[in-house]
Design an enzyme around this catalytic site. Structure first.
Site, mmCIF file in Angstrom:
data_model
loop_
_atom_site.group_PDB
_atom_site.id
_atom_site.type_symbol
_atom_site.label_atom_id
_atom_site.label_comp_id
_atom_site.label_asym_id
_atom_site.label_seq_id
_atom_site.Cartn_x
_atom_site.Cartn_y
_atom_site.Cartn_z
ATOM 1 C CD GLU A 235 -22.821 29.175 -8.374
ATOM 2 O OE1 GLU A 235 -21.731 29.205 -7.801
ATOM 3 O OE2 GLU A 235 -23.099 29.915 -9.328
ATOM 4 C CG ASP B 75 -19.697 25.834 -21.225
ATOM 5 O OD1 ASP B 75 -18.897 26.447 -21.946
ATOM 6 O OD2 ASP B 75 -20.245 26.367 -20.230
HETATM 7 N N1 SAH Z 1 -28.937 30.424 -17.798
HETATM 8 C C1 SAH Z 1 -28.603 31.630 -17.085
HETATM 9 C C2 SAH Z 1 -27.633 32.458 -17.892
HETATM 10 C C3 SAH Z 1 -26.252 32.100 -17.625
HETATM 11 S S1 SAH Z 1 -25.107 33.109 -18.467
HETATM 12 C C4 SAH Z 1 -29.854 32.384 -16.825
HETATM 13 O O1 SAH Z 1 -30.838 32.135 -17.496
HETATM 14 O O2 SAH Z 1 -29.854 33.238 -15.942
HETATM 15 C C5 SAH Z 1 -23.677 32.202 -18.254
HETATM 16 C C6 SAH Z 1 -23.077 32.131 -16.881
HETATM 17 O O3 SAH Z 1 -22.149 31.082 -16.856
HETATM 18 C C7 SAH Z 1 -22.302 33.356 -16.512
HETATM 19 O O4 SAH Z 1 -22.314 33.489 -15.117
HETATM 20 C C8 SAH Z 1 -20.886 33.039 -17.005
HETATM 21 O O5 SAH Z 1 -19.936 33.600 -16.131
HETATM 22 C C9 SAH Z 1 -20.807 31.534 -16.988
HETATM 23 N N2 SAH Z 1 -20.319 30.801 -18.171
HETATM 24 C C10 SAH Z 1 -20.370 29.443 -18.274
HETATM 25 N N3 SAH Z 1 -19.914 29.026 -19.464
HETATM 26 C C11 SAH Z 1 -19.546 30.141 -20.146
HETATM 27 C C12 SAH Z 1 -19.017 30.355 -21.461
HETATM 28 N N4 SAH Z 1 -18.815 29.343 -22.292
HETATM 29 N N5 SAH Z 1 -18.797 31.619 -21.843
HETATM 30 C C13 SAH Z 1 -19.031 32.652 -20.991
HETATM 31 N N6 SAH Z 1 -19.541 32.503 -19.752
HETATM 32 C C14 SAH Z 1 -19.800 31.265 -19.313
#
Ligand code: SAH
Length: 255
Positions: free
Chosen positions: A12, A222
């Protein structure tokens, strides 16, 4: 007046950096901050990091080191509420830390020292963001060629911008039973959370402490269920970063 645009994910942020006039990259607290202008207005772009502590550090640096007057946060989240689908956007009305539990000393979810469990976002800034989110989801399907069914999510004919409570906690919720428990426990206590993520409540608390306006929009990546980890990376790349770009640029023109 400088506006901070906080992004939860690098994808982003890099989309926004490309739009920055007079970009200047500064390192502070182990983080990269970008100063510049969007739509002719002074901004600082920053990455929150993942989880509440990382996000609180970034938000504090934005206030103390960069003197920002307000913080706007974009990212992705898991949908919890009924009808909160992949590809929708939730603009936060307020935030709760779903993993805050100092009971029996304090009621469950209450933030000790704040006498409340929910911290409100700024109504005026959130209204502008909600308008930008509404315009974004209305045009998303045609504009981005986004079809949720291609990501394994149910097909929905139109996407919505919702406004309501978002829950944050230091857990990636990716199991249907956990999502159901989280949703019903909060709902039964009068906290109907529309979405769950990992940072927003921390930034809301920092902004509350400093008395600066805060608004946040999360694109639903999701449903916080067993398929969450499959949907996630692809969604961020193909959809969420473009939503964030669209919403932030629209918002900056309306400020
Ligand atoms: N793939 C990323 C990790 C993302 S962690 C990496 O490798 O750096 C998840 C991120 O998405 C966090 O910013 C969180 O705020 C958000 N998020 C999206 N879906 C979520 C869910 N089901 N539960 C908790 N956080 C979620």
């Amino acid at each position: 007046m400088t506006t901070a645009i906080l992004s939860a994910l690098p994808e982003e942020q890099s989309t926004l950096v490309a739009h920055l006039a007079h970009p200047q990259r500064l390192m502070h607290a182990g983080r990269a901050f970008w100063r510049g202008e969007l739509a002719g207005r002074a901004v600082v772009l920053a990455l929150s990091g993942i989880g509440k502590v990382a996000a609180a550090t970034t938000a504090t640096a934005l206030v103390e080191r960069f003197g920002v007057a307000r913080i706007v946060f974009t990212g992705v989240a898991g949908g919890l509420g009924d009808g909160v689908n992949v590809g929708d956007v939730v603009v936060a009305e307020d935030y709760l830390q779903h993993d805050m539990d100092a009971s029996p000393l304090f009621p469950r979810w209450e933030v000790p020292g704040y006498a409340r469990s929910r911290l409100a976002c700024d109504a005026d800034l959130s209204a502008i963001l909600l308008e930008a989110a509404g315009a974004c989801v209305a045009s998303a399907r045609g504009q981005f060629g986004f079809k949720p069914e291609l990501l394994g999510a149910p097909a929905v004919t139109s996407h919505r911008a919702h406004h309501g409570l978002i829950a944050s906690g230091d857990r990636f919720v990716c199991a249907a039973d956990e999502a159901h428990r989280l949703r019903t426990t909060l709902q039964d206590a009068g906290h109907p959370a529309l979405a769950v993520e990992m940072e927003g409540a921390a930034v809301a608390q920092v902004c509350h402490d400093y008395g600066i306006p805060f608004a946040a929009a999360r694109t639903i990546s999701d449903r916080a269920d067993d398929t969450a980890h499959v949907d996630f990376p692809r969604f961020v790349q193909t959809v969420a970063s473009r939503y964030a770009e669209h919403m932030v640029l629209t918002l900056m023109q309306k400020l």
